[in-house]
Design an enzyme around this catalytic site. Structure first.
Site, PDB file in Angstrom:
ATOM      1  N   GLU A  74      55.187  38.393  68.370  1.00  0.00           N
ATOM      2  CA  GLU A  74      55.544  39.731  68.821  1.00  0.00           C
ATOM      3  C   GLU A  74      56.686  40.529  68.290  1.00  0.00           C
ATOM      4  O   GLU A  74      57.831  39.370  68.018  1.00  0.00           O
ATOM      5  CB  GLU A  74      55.704  39.605  70.192  1.00  0.00           C
ATOM      6  CG  GLU A  74      54.843  39.659  70.936  1.00  0.00           C
ATOM      7  CD  GLU A  74      54.758  39.720  72.735  1.00  0.00           C
ATOM      8  OE1 GLU A  74      55.987  40.344  73.029  1.00  0.00           O
ATOM      9  OE2 GLU A  74      54.211  39.164  73.252  1.00  0.00           O
TER      10      GLU A  74
ATOM     11  N   GLU B 116      56.089  33.222  76.184  1.00  0.00           N
ATOM     12  CA  GLU B 116      57.444  33.427  76.696  1.00  0.00           C
ATOM     13  C   GLU B 116      57.559  32.890  77.978  1.00  0.00           C
ATOM     14  O   GLU B 116      57.835  33.490  78.930  1.00  0.00           O
ATOM     15  CB  GLU B 116      57.531  35.181  76.618  1.00  0.00           C
ATOM     16  CG  GLU B 116      57.534  35.816  75.380  1.00  0.00           C
ATOM     17  CD  GLU B 116      57.740  37.311  75.480  1.00  0.00           C
ATOM     18  OE1 GLU B 116      58.370  37.662  76.472  1.00  0.00           O
ATOM     19  OE2 GLU B 116      57.885  37.807  74.469  1.00  0.00           O
TER      20      GLU B 116
HETATM   21  O1  IFM Z   1      55.440  43.867  76.694  1.00  0.00           O
HETATM   22  C1  IFM Z   1      56.356  42.794  76.598  1.00  0.00           C
HETATM   23  C2  IFM Z   1      55.206  41.523  76.419  1.00  0.00           C
HETATM   24  O2  IFM Z   1      54.456  41.062  77.496  1.00  0.00           O
HETATM   25  C3  IFM Z   1      56.113  40.140  76.227  1.00  0.00           C
HETATM   26  N1  IFM Z   1      57.136  40.305  75.178  1.00  0.00           N
HETATM   27  C4  IFM Z   1      57.884  41.649  75.238  1.00  0.00           C
HETATM   28  C5  IFM Z   1      56.919  42.739  75.375  1.00  0.00           C
HETATM   29  C6  IFM Z   1      57.844  44.038  75.128  1.00  0.00           C
HETATM   30  O3  IFM Z   1      58.672  44.078  76.400  1.00  0.00           O
END
Ligand code: IFM
Length: 461
Positions: free
Chosen positions: A364, A182
């Site tokens: 994710e 990210e």
């Molecule tokens: O916890 C975060 C992660 O570190 C990066 N993506 C989003 C998740 C939830 O906010």
């Protein structure tokens, strides 16, 4: 048509359908990141990261929480591997804490830090779980931030050297590497909104950082290819539709800009070799001859992190020309207020397949909640189950419509340090009772295990 399951009103736990449209080798996994779970912040020679200093600054993190202890995964990784084995996941995506292996960010190697990742990788392989290593999930060594961090062009060679170290130490056993997690988040939140370190609002540093992260990605891919010709390499981007909070021309323009910073500033140059239109002019002062070829290195897959649509509004006081906004009233939301819109997930997957033409892994997806357990710590997280269920339905629908999606990782295995929200915001399939560090699988862990088993073995246990 994807529909919201009835679990959102707390009545029914969604059933576990067989996922027949997914590939037989579809990968089911869980994700975590180093600073969010490891703890042991001052142990065995680990150097400080930017998040250590930032989280200790008063007022930065809810309740004054820090990642000093987090989930103590550094010591309890064996128990956590056993939890994953019990879930039946085929893969575990975790990140390396750069300052644990190179306390100053470069130079002297901390062998004790490397040994931790050796133990973790060996334990995963022994449990039949494939390690997916992400090289960077936001915990830059503080020593490198002191030299200018990502805004300094030398960050490209710092990252390449660190990548070489990890490829040479783990590459005999790890076959999946991602460069960054990210980058759209840590650059925007760190260099414009001041929600993350280095907490500056400086468009010049921000645009330099975007470009240097892209160059660092390209340099790392070259290193990994040279050291590990058989490895499968990818990049992980957050991708979520950006919507205007009001249907005005100004808010639409704000949403278009945020879309470039959030969704396209990294995947576009890394995969297609160009910056999106508005951003290109802002990045131009930092681009040297040959840079775009250095960034666009062939990769094997694209990791997509997705939770919900996001919103923008025009803001004349913002130096970038837009501001972040909460979702408008009336949309379905998760317990922490994030919009629930599985069709947006389906469309994001379809759009990304079309635009980038790479196999996709959802690296994710998950739901946060400020939940408490019952007297024994058990959490009946029916809302999380409902969220996961309808998002996996949406993934399956995207596959039916032609998207090449090959895996899905829940965020997260454990409740953990949720950045600015500290420990109040829980995303885990497994509850962590922080005072005792006891792990208690939630109802969603049992549901995810059944989901995996239904697809892997073709039957619901
Ligand atoms: O916890 C975060 C992660 O570190 C990066 N993506 C989003 C998740 C939830 O906010």
């Amino acid at each position: 048509m994807v529909s919201l399951p009835s679990g959102f009103d707390g009545r029914t736990v969604p059933s576990v359908p067989g996922r027949r449209l997914l590939r037989p080798d579809f990968i089911w996994g869980v994700s975590t990141s180093s600073y969010q779970i490891e703890g042991a912040a001052r142990e065995d020679g680990r150097g400080p990261s930017v998040w250590d200093g930032f989280s200790h600054e008063p007022g930065r993190i809810a309740n004054g929480d820090t990642g000093d202890d987090a989930c103590d995964h550094y010591h309890r990784y064996g128990e956590d591997i056993a939890l994953m084995r019990d879930l039946g996941v085929g893969a575990y995506r975790f990140s390396i804490a750069w300052p644990r292996v190179l306390p100053e960010g470069r130079g002297a190697v901390n062998e004790a830090g490397i040994a931790f990742y050796d133990r973790l990788v060996d334990g995963l392989l022994a449990a039949g779980i494939e390690p997916w290593v992400c090289l960077y999930h936001w915990d830059l060594p503080q020593a490198l931030q002191d030299r200018g961090g990502w805004a300094h062009r030398d960050s490209v060679s710092w990252f390449a050297d660190y990548t070489r170290l990890m490829a040479s130490r783990l590459g005999d056993r790890v076959k999946r590497f991602a460069t960054f997690n990210e980058p759209g988040v840590f650059t925007l939140f760190g260099y414009a909104f001041r929600w993350h370190p280095p907490a500056v609002d400086d468009p010049s540093q921000h645009h330099a950082a975007i470009h240097h992260v892209n160059l660092a990605h390209g340099a790392a891919i070259d290193v990994l290819r040279a050291y590990l010709p058989g490895a499968s390499l990818g990049t992980i981007c957050n991708m979520q539709p950006v919507r205007p909070v009001d249907p005005t021309d100004q808010d639409r323009a704000a949403a278009a800009l945020l879309d470039e910073y959030w969704n396209r500033a990294f995947a576009d140059p890394q995969v297609r070799g160009t910056y999106p239109q508005a951003l290109a002019g802002r990045i131009a002062p930092f681009v040297q001859e040959g840079d775009m070829e250095r960034i666009r290195r062939p990769i094997d897959w694209l990791g997509i992190n997705h939770y919900s649509p996001i919103y923008a509004r025009a803001d004349a006081t913002s130096r970038l020309g837009f501001a972040w906004s909460d979702a408008p009233a009336g949309v379905p939301r998760s317990p922490i207020g994030w919009q629930i819109d599985p069709e947006a997930f389906r469309d994001t997957l379809l759009d990304a397949c079309d635009r980038y033409r790479l196999p996709i892994y959802v690296t994710e997806n998950g739901a946060g909640a400020e939940e408490t357990g019952d007297a024994t710590g058990v959490v009946d997280d029916v809302e999380r189950i409902a969220y996961l269920s309808c998002y996996i339905d949406a993934l399956e629908e995207a596959v039916m419509l032609g998207a090449d999606v090959r895996g899905y990782f829940v965020w997260s295995l454990l409740d953990n340090f949720e950045w600015g929200a500290g420990y109040a915001n829980r995303f885990g399939l497994v509850r962590v009772d922080y005072p005792t560090q006891r792990r208690i699988p939630k109802a969603s862990a049992r549901w995810y295990r059944a989901t995996i088993a239904a697809q892997v073995r073709g039957s619901v246990p």
